[in-house]
Design a protein around this motif. Structure first.
Motif, short mmCIF file in Angstrom:
data_model
loop_
_atom_site.label_atom_id
_atom_site.label_comp_id
_atom_site.label_asym_id
_atom_site.label_seq_id
_atom_site.Cartn_x
_atom_site.Cartn_y
_atom_site.Cartn_z
N LEU A 156 -1.82 6.24 4.51
CA LEU A 156 -0.40 6.47 5.24
C LEU A 156 -0.09 7.22 6.16
O LEU A 156 0.59 7.07 7.07
CB LEU A 156 0.53 5.85 4.09
N THR A 157 -1.06 8.53 6.47
CA THR A 157 -0.86 9.97 6.87
C THR A 157 -1.29 9.53 8.12
O THR A 157 -1.14 9.62 9.16
CB THR A 157 -1.12 10.97 6.30
N LEU A 158 -3.06 9.00 8.59
CA LEU A 158 -3.18 8.58 9.57
C LEU A 158 -1.96 7.47 10.37
O LEU A 158 -2.35 7.34 11.73
CB LEU A 158 -4.60 7.56 9.14
N ALA A 215 0.98 -1.09 -0.27
CA ALA A 215 -0.60 0.11 -0.39
C ALA A 215 0.76 1.60 0.05
O ALA A 215 0.14 2.40 -1.00
CB ALA A 215 -0.84 0.17 1.08
N ARG A 216 1.56 0.96 0.38
CA ARG A 216 3.08 2.18 1.16
C ARG A 216 3.87 2.67 -0.70
O ARG A 216 4.05 4.08 -0.71
CB ARG A 216 4.19 2.31 2.17
N GLU A 254 1.41 9.28 11.16
CA GLU A 254 1.57 10.84 11.53
C GLU A 254 0.88 10.53 13.11
O GLU A 254 1.17 11.14 14.09
CB GLU A 254 1.06 11.65 11.05
N PHE A 255 -0.58 9.34 13.17
CA PHE A 255 -1.31 9.34 14.42
C PHE A 255 -0.91 7.96 14.89
O PHE A 255 -2.15 7.84 15.43
CB PHE A 255 -2.68 9.79 13.67
N GLY A 256 -0.34 6.90 14.07
CA GLY A 256 -0.59 6.15 14.99
C GLY A 256 -1.78 4.83 14.60
O GLY A 256 -1.42 3.88 15.38
N MET A 257 -2.79 5.68 13.69
CA MET A 257 -3.95 4.79 13.52
C MET A 257 -3.73 3.54 13.11
O MET A 257 -2.94 3.44 12.30
CB MET A 257 -4.79 5.45 12.67
N ASP A 258 -4.75 2.88 13.26
CA ASP A 258 -4.23 1.44 12.23
C ASP A 258 -5.79 2.04 11.23
O ASP A 258 -6.60 2.41 11.09
CB ASP A 258 -5.46 0.13 13.31
N GLY A 259 -6.22 0.68 10.60
CA GLY A 259 -6.92 0.59 9.11
C GLY A 259 -8.36 0.84 9.74
O GLY A 259 -8.94 1.94 9.26
#
Length: 196
Positions: A155-157, A98-99, A160-165
């Motif tokens: 990718l940003t979330l 995905a990256r 930068e925020f450590g969120m999972d999908g």
């Protein structure tokens, strides 16, 4: 019949090996000869199925969009809003891939046909029940939704925020709903009706 099945399996093996090499090396400039070697076929065989690198990239992009990430292009507003939730969780299943799709020129070119189709479907679905939204407001909302409903948002979330999908999907779906609600409300205020 067996020949057709063998051809389909060989074609898919080439695509699978190309994807595996991209994920292993984190490099989209994988050579055609490396793909042939990994797929255990001749270079000539690769070119028989994919006469150019663009053909291989296009086929790989189609397969990724339909089989790996199973991205939802939706035909209703609700499907579009919820589509990113499903996509973001799938991005988590293959984060390196995905990256690469998000950050490389070749990855973007593999995503482009799907993105174009998504934009067309989005346009039809978003305004079906809101025909009074002015063209300039539609364009503005579509542009923001396109930025939100994107692997780059995931990718940003994530980074930068450590969120999972799951979390990223919820945040983006919420933001898309806000944009659409505000766009409709603004159109209603201008024509004196109540938003739907």
């Amino acid at each position: 019949m067996l020949r057709e099945e063998y051809a389909a399996l060989t074609r898919q093996r080439i695509i699978d090996c190309f994807i595996a090499l991209i994920e292993e090396t984190d490099d989209v400039t994988v050579s055609t000869s490396a793909v042939a070697k990994k797929a255990d076929v001749s270079l000539r065989t690769v070119y028989r199925y994919f006469p150019s690198r663009d053909d291989l990239l296009h086929a790989t992009g189609e397969w990724l969009n339909s089989e790996v990430f199973g991205l939802v292009s939706g035909t209703s507003e609700q499907e579009l809003v919820q589509g990113f939730r499903m996509a973001a969780e799938k991005f988590d299943s293959r984060p390196n891939l995905a990256r690469i799709l998000a950050l490389t020129r070749i990855g973007r070119s593999m995503r482009m046909p799907f993105r174009n189709e998504l934009a067309s479907r989005r346009r039809a679905a978003l305004w079906r029940d809101a025909p009074d939204v002015p063209p300039a407001a539609r364009l503005r909302a579509e542009a923001v939704v396109a930025c939100l409903d994107n692997v780059l948002s995931w990718l940003t979330l994530k980074e930068e925020f450590g969120m999972d999908g799951r979390d990223a999907g919820a945040v983006v779906s919420w933001a898309i709903e806000l944009v659409l609600r505000e766009t409709r409300a603004e159109a209603s205020r201008h024509d004196g009706t109540e938003p739907s």
